[in-house]
Motif scaffolding. Structure first.
Motif, PDB file in Angstrom:
ATOM      1  N   GLN A   3      46.266  47.667  37.905  1.00  0.00           N
ATOM      2  CA  GLN A   3      45.245  48.513  37.294  1.00  0.00           C
ATOM      3  C   GLN A   3      44.476  47.812  36.182  1.00  0.00           C
ATOM      4  O   GLN A   3      43.455  48.315  35.720  1.00  0.00           O
ATOM      5  CB  GLN A   3      45.897  49.781  36.725  1.00  0.00           C
ATOM      6  N   TRP A   4      44.893  46.652  35.745  1.00  0.00           N
ATOM      7  CA  TRP A   4      44.245  45.976  34.625  1.00  0.00           C
ATOM      8  C   TRP A   4      42.769  45.650  34.880  1.00  0.00           C
ATOM      9  O   TRP A   4      41.957  45.759  33.961  1.00  0.00           O
ATOM     10  CB  TRP A   4      45.005  44.705  34.263  1.00  0.00           C
ATOM     11  N   PRO A   5      42.393  45.220  36.101  1.00  0.00           N
ATOM     12  CA  PRO A   5      40.963  44.968  36.322  1.00  0.00           C
ATOM     13  C   PRO A   5      40.088  46.203  36.084  1.00  0.00           C
ATOM     14  O   PRO A   5      38.940  46.070  35.652  1.00  0.00           O
ATOM     15  CB  PRO A   5      40.912  44.515  37.784  1.00  0.00           C
ATOM     16  N   LEU A   6      40.613  47.400  36.382  1.00  0.00           N
ATOM     17  CA  LEU A   6      39.851  48.615  36.098  1.00  0.00           C
ATOM     18  C   LEU A   6      39.657  48.771  34.587  1.00  0.00           C
ATOM     19  O   LEU A   6      38.593  49.199  34.125  1.00  0.00           O
ATOM     20  CB  LEU A   6      40.570  49.837  36.670  1.00  0.00           C
ATOM     21  N   PHE A   7      40.704  48.433  33.834  1.00  0.00           N
ATOM     22  CA  PHE A   7      40.586  48.451  32.376  1.00  0.00           C
ATOM     23  C   PHE A   7      39.526  47.458  31.915  1.00  0.00           C
ATOM     24  O   PHE A   7      38.658  47.780  31.095  1.00  0.00           O
ATOM     25  CB  PHE A   7      41.937  48.112  31.744  1.00  0.00           C
ATOM     26  N   PHE A   8      39.586  46.253  32.441  1.00  0.00           N
ATOM     27  CA  PHE A   8      38.642  45.207  32.053  1.00  0.00           C
ATOM     28  C   PHE A   8      37.205  45.642  32.328  1.00  0.00           C
ATOM     29  O   PHE A   8      36.330  45.530  31.467  1.00  0.00           O
ATOM     30  CB  PHE A   8      38.963  43.917  32.811  1.00  0.00           C
ATOM     31  N   GLY A   9      36.960  46.143  33.535  1.00  0.00           N
ATOM     32  CA  GLY A   9      35.600  46.557  33.887  1.00  0.00           C
ATOM     33  C   GLY A   9      35.083  47.679  33.003  1.00  0.00           C
ATOM     34  O   GLY A   9      33.924  47.670  32.583  1.00  0.00           O
ATOM     35  N   THR A  10      35.949  48.657  32.703  1.00  0.00           N
ATOM     36  CA  THR A  10      35.537  49.788  31.870  1.00  0.00           C
ATOM     37  C   THR A  10      35.244  49.350  30.446  1.00  0.00           C
ATOM     38  O   THR A  10      34.244  49.778  29.841  1.00  0.00           O
ATOM     39  CB  THR A  10      36.624  50.874  31.872  1.00  0.00           C
ATOM     40  N   VAL A  11      36.105  48.500  29.880  1.00  0.00           N
ATOM     41  CA  VAL A  11      35.897  48.046  28.496  1.00  0.00           C
ATOM     42  C   VAL A  11      34.641  47.196  28.393  1.00  0.00           C
ATOM     43  O   VAL A  11      33.856  47.325  27.440  1.00  0.00           O
ATOM     44  CB  VAL A  11      37.131  47.270  28.002  1.00  0.00           C
ATOM     45  N   ILE A  12      34.414  46.320  29.369  1.00  0.00           N
ATOM     46  CA  ILE A  12      33.202  45.504  29.361  1.00  0.00           C
ATOM     47  C   ILE A  12      31.973  46.396  29.446  1.00  0.00           C
ATOM     48  O   ILE A  12      30.977  46.211  28.730  1.00  0.00           O
ATOM     49  CB  ILE A  12      33.216  44.511  30.541  1.00  0.00           C
ATOM     50  N   PHE A  13      32.026  47.412  30.316  1.00  0.00           N
ATOM     51  CA  PHE A  13      30.912  48.350  30.436  1.00  0.00           C
ATOM     52  C   PHE A  13      30.661  49.060  29.112  1.00  0.00           C
ATOM     53  O   PHE A  13      29.511  49.259  28.697  1.00  0.00           O
ATOM     54  CB  PHE A  13      31.220  49.375  31.530  1.00  0.00           C
ATOM     55  N   ILE A  20      34.707  34.921  35.922  1.00  0.00           N
ATOM     56  CA  ILE A  20      34.795  34.936  37.383  1.00  0.00           C
ATOM     57  C   ILE A  20      35.994  35.765  37.836  1.00  0.00           C
ATOM     58  O   ILE A  20      35.898  36.563  38.784  1.00  0.00           O
ATOM     59  CB  ILE A  20      34.868  33.504  37.935  1.00  0.00           C
ATOM     60  N   VAL A  21      37.134  35.565  37.173  1.00  0.00           N
ATOM     61  CA  VAL A  21      38.328  36.342  37.520  1.00  0.00           C
ATOM     62  C   VAL A  21      38.061  37.834  37.314  1.00  0.00           C
ATOM     63  O   VAL A  21      38.412  38.667  38.161  1.00  0.00           O
ATOM     64  CB  VAL A  21      39.536  35.887  36.680  1.00  0.00           C
ATOM     65  N   GLY A  22      37.433  38.182  36.176  1.00  0.00           N
ATOM     66  CA  GLY A  22      37.086  39.580  35.938  1.00  0.00           C
ATOM     67  C   GLY A  22      36.116  40.121  36.968  1.00  0.00           C
ATOM     68  O   GLY A  22      36.243  41.263  37.421  1.00  0.00           O
ATOM     69  N   PHE A  23      35.148  39.290  37.346  1.00  0.00           N
ATOM     70  CA  PHE A  23      34.166  39.696  38.362  1.00  0.00           C
ATOM     71  C   PHE A  23      34.848  39.986  39.700  1.00  0.00           C
ATOM     72  O   PHE A  23      34.658  41.059  40.293  1.00  0.00           O
ATOM     73  CB  PHE A  23      33.132  38.581  38.517  1.00  0.00           C
ATOM     74  N   GLY A  52      30.697  47.312  35.275  1.00  0.00           N
ATOM     75  CA  GLY A  52      31.169  46.408  34.230  1.00  0.00           C
ATOM     76  C   GLY A  52      31.632  45.072  34.775  1.00  0.00           C
ATOM     77  O   GLY A  52      31.333  44.013  34.220  1.00  0.00           O
ATOM     78  N   ALA A  53      32.366  45.114  35.892  1.00  0.00           N
ATOM     79  CA  ALA A  53      32.913  43.884  36.466  1.00  0.00           C
ATOM     80  C   ALA A  53      31.824  43.013  37.080  1.00  0.00           C
ATOM     81  O   ALA A  53      31.812  41.792  36.896  1.00  0.00           O
ATOM     82  CB  ALA A  53      33.964  44.228  37.524  1.00  0.00           C
ATOM     83  N   VAL A  54      30.898  43.632  37.797  1.00  0.00           N
ATOM     84  CA  VAL A  54      29.894  42.858  38.533  1.00  0.00           C
ATOM     85  C   VAL A  54      28.818  42.311  37.599  1.00  0.00           C
ATOM     86  O   VAL A  54      28.546  41.108  37.564  1.00  0.00           O
ATOM     87  CB  VAL A  54      29.247  43.724  39.637  1.00  0.00           C
ATOM     88  N   CYS A  55      28.202  43.187  36.828  1.00  0.00           N
ATOM     89  CA  CYS A  55      27.025  42.793  36.044  1.00  0.00           C
ATOM     90  C   CYS A  55      27.372  42.237  34.675  1.00  0.00           C
ATOM     91  O   CYS A  55      26.913  41.160  34.292  1.00  0.00           O
ATOM     92  CB  CYS A  55      26.083  43.993  35.895  1.00  0.00           C
ATOM     93  N   LEU A  56      28.207  42.973  33.942  1.00  0.00           N
ATOM     94  CA  LEU A  56      28.384  42.627  32.542  1.00  0.00           C
ATOM     95  C   LEU A  56      29.352  41.475  32.330  1.00  0.00           C
ATOM     96  O   LEU A  56      29.247  40.764  31.331  1.00  0.00           O
ATOM     97  CB  LEU A  56      28.832  43.874  31.771  1.00  0.00           C
TER      98      LEU A  56
END
Length: 524
Positions: free
Chosen positions: A303-313, A498-501, A454-458
Motif C-alpha cells: 500500500q505504500w505507493p498509494l501513500f506516496f502518490g497521495t502525498v505527492i499530489f 521513477i520507482v514512485g512513478f 500524483g504518481a504519474v505527473c507530479l
C-alpha cells in the motif's frame, strides 16, 4: 575602419587577416549588442555546419519565452537574443542581474508571495491526507510525510536555483517551468541540445495532464459530497456518475469565462468556504480520539505507493512556484535559508501531517478518500461542511481549468484563422470540460485517482525533471563537485521518482480494479 557595400574587400595577408578578423569580431559583438539578430531556429549549427570542434556556435532563444509576456522581457520586444558561448568568458553573465530587468506591473512582497504559496498548496489534497496515512500506517506515515515533503521542497530549490543561473547566462529576466527545462537542455551537453523542444513539450504536457486530472478529481469530489448530503433526504439515490454529469452542466458555462478578473469574486468565496469548512472538520476530527495503539503503525508495503502518490499530489506545488518567483519584488528571498519557500512549505508540511495523523487516528480503517465524507451525514453542521467545501472546490475548478486551457490554446492559436479564433477557443473549453466529465464518470473512485495523478505527473515534474535540469545546467560549469556528488544525488532523485512513478501507477490501477470488485489492494 569602414565597410563598403560595393563588393568584398581585397584578400588580406596572413597578419592583416588576423587583425581584420579580430576587428570584425569586435564590431560584430558591438553590433550584436545594439541590433537584434532575428533567426528562425534555436541553433544555426544546422545551417553553418561544425567543421571545427573548438568553435561553438551561438544558440538563440526567444526573449519573450512562452510563459512571459513580451512586454515583460526586460522591457524589450526583441524576438531573440544571443546567449553566451560555451567555454567563453562569463564575466558579462555574472554582471547581468535578471532581477533588475524584470518589468512586473504589480510585484508581490515576501508576505504576499507566502500567502499565495499557501493558497496554492492548501487545496483539496489536505482532505486526502488521512487516506494517505491509512495506506502507510500511523507512525510510518508521520515520518514519511516529513521526508517526502522535505524532498519536494528541495527539488523546488533545485528548479528555482537553476532558473536563476540560466537567467544570468542567457540574459533573460524571467522564465517559466517549461522555459527552464528547454534552456537547460540547450545549455547542457551537445547530446541534449536536440531534445530541448521535446523536454519543453513534455513538461507542458505533464502540466496539462496534471491540472486536467485535478479538474477530474474536483468533479468527483464535488459530486461525492453533494450526493452524500442529498441522498440523506431522498428515497431514490442517484449514482455518483449521474451527479458528476449534473455538476458538469453549470461548469461548462462558468469555464467559458476567459478573463480571470471576473473569476476573482468566486475565488474569494471559495477561500472563505474552504477555511470555514476545514475549521469545522478539525472540530469533528479532534473530538473523542482513540489511543494511537488502536491504529496500525506500519501497514502492508504493497500500500505504500498509494501513500506516496497521495502525498505527492497533496504537497507538490512545483507547477506554480516559477510564477510566484517571477512576480516577486525580491526574488532572491524565495529560496535560501530562511526563505519564503522554506517557511511556506514548512507550514504546509506541518499542517498536512497534522490532518493526516489525527484524521487516520480518528477514523482508522474506515477513513474515506476525503475526510469530509467521514463526517456524520445526519448532523446539520456536518452537512453544511460537505456542501461548503463542495462549493469551494466547484469554484476552484474554473481557476484550475484556466491554466491548461491557456497552455493548449497558446499552442494552436496561430494555426487558426483570426475570424475563427473566438469560436475555436470556446469550443476547446467546452471540449475539455466534457473530457474531464467523461474521465470522472469512467473513474469515479477518488482515492486511486488522486494516487494515480500524483504518481504519474507530479513524481515526474516534482523530482525527475528538476534533477535532470540540474545535471544539464551544472554539466560544464561549475561541474558535479568532488566525487561527482551532484551526479550521484540527482541519479538518486531520478531513480526515486521513477520507482514512485512505476509502482504508484501500477498499484493505483490495481486499486481501481479492486474497488470495482468490492475489495482493496492491501487486503491480501
Amino acid at each position: 575602419m569602414s565597410l563598403k557595400r560595393g563588393g568584398p574587400p581585397p584578400a588580406p595577408s596572413t597578419g592583416a587577416g588576423i587583425m581584420m578578423t579580430t576587428s570584425l569580431c569586435a564590431i560584430s559583438v558591438e553590433l550584436s549588442q545594439k541590433i537584434p539578430t532575428v533567426v528562425t531556429g534555436y541553433d544555426n549549427e544546422k545551417h553553418n555546419g561544425r567543421n571545427n570542434a573548438n568553435i561553438s556556435q551561438p544558440k538563440f532563444i526567444r526573449s519573450d519565452m512562452a510563459d512571459v509576456p513580451v512586454q515583460q522581457a526586460a522591457g524589450s520586444t526583441l524576438p531573440l537574443v544571443i546567449t553566451r558561448k560555451k567555454g567563453g568568458d562569463d564575466s558579462e553573465d555574472v554582471n547581468y542581474n535578471p532581477f533588475e530587468h524584470r518589468k512586473v506591473e504589480h510585484p508581490t512582497s515576501d508576505m504576499e508571495t507566502l500567502v499565495h504559496l499557501l493558497k496554492g498548496s492548501l487545496g483539496s489534497g489536505i482532505l486526502a491526507m488521512p487516506m494517505a496515512f491509512m495506506n502507510a500506517g500511523l507512525w510510518f506515515g508521520l515520518v514519511a510525510t516529513f521526508a517526502v515533503g522535505a524532498l519536494c521542497t528541495y527539488c523546488v530549490h533545485i528548479l528555482v536555483k537553476c532558473a536563476h543561473i540560466l537567467c544570468r547566462r542567457r540574459k533573460i529576466p524571467m522564465m517559466g517551468f517549461a522555459d527552464v527545462a528547454e534552456q537547460a537542455f540547450l545549455d547542457g551537453p551537445p547530446s541534449l541540445n536536440r531534445w530541448s523542444r521535446f523536454i519543453r513539450f513534455m513538461v507542458n504536457s505533464f502540466l496539462v495532464i496534471d491540472l486536467l486530472g485535478c479538474c477530474c478529481i474536483y468533479l468527483v469530489f464535488v459530486a461525492t459530497n453533494v450526493k452524500q448530503v442529498v441522498d440523506f433526504y431522498m428515497e431514490n439515490e442517484l449514482s455518483v456518475r449521474l451527479w458528476i454529469v449534473i455538476v458538469t452542466g453549470p461548469l461548462i458555462f462558468m469555464c467559458l469565462v476567459r478573463n480571470l478578473k471576473f473569476l476573482t469574486p468566486f475565488s474569494m468565496i471559495a477561500n472563505i468556504l474552504m477555511f470555514v469548512g476545514i475549521i469545522i472538520t478539525f472540530i469533528y476530527m479532534f473530538s473523542d480520539l482513540p489511543a494511537p495503539a488502536e491504529r496500525d503503525g506500519v501497514v502492508n508495503v504493497v500500500q505504500w505507493p498509494l501513500f506516496f502518490g497521495t502525498v505527492i499530489f497533496a504537497l507538490e506545488g512545483i507547477g506554480v512556484v516559477m510564477s510566484l518567483e517571477n512576480d516577486m519584488k525580491n526574488p532572491t528571498h524565495f529560496i535560501g535559508c530562511p526563505s519564503v519557500l522554506n517557511l511556506g512549505m514548512g507550514v504546509v508540511i506541518a499542517l498536512y501531517t497534522l490532518v493526516g495523523f489525527f484524521g487516520y487516528l480518528k477514523y482508522g480503517p474506515g477513513t474515506e478518500a476525503s475526510i469530509t465524507l467521514n463526517l456524520p451525514v445526519e448532523e446539520k453542521l456536518a452537512q453544511s461542511v460537505k456542501l461548503m467545501i463542495a462549493i469551494a472546490i466547484f469554484f476552484t475548478f474554473t481557476l484550475q481549468f484556466y491554466v491548461p486551457v491557456s497552455i493548449l490554446w497558446k499552442g494552436i492559436a496561430n494555426k487558426i484563422a483570426p475570424e475563427r479564433q473566438n469560436a475555436s477557443e470556446y469550443g476547446l473549453r467546452v471540449f475539455l470540460v466534457i473530457v474531464c466529465c467523461s474521465i470522472a464518470v469512467a473513474l469515479p473512485n477518488l482515492g486511486p485517482f488522486i494516487s494515480l495523478i500524483g504518481a504519474v505527473c507530479l513524481s515526474t515534474l516534482g523530482m525527475i525533471v528538476p534533477a535532470i535540469i540540474e545535471l544539464a545546467v551544472y554539466h560544464e560549469d561549475p561541474g558535479y563537485g568532488r566525487f561527482n556528488w551532484r551526479l550521484c544525488k540527482n541519479i538518486g532523485l531520478i531513480l526515486f521518482g521513477i520507482v514512485g512513478f512505476v509502482t504508484g501507477t501500477y498499484i493505483s490501477i490495481l486499486e481501481f480494479h479492486a474497488e470495482f470488485t468490492g475489495g482493496h489492494v492491501g487486503d491480501h
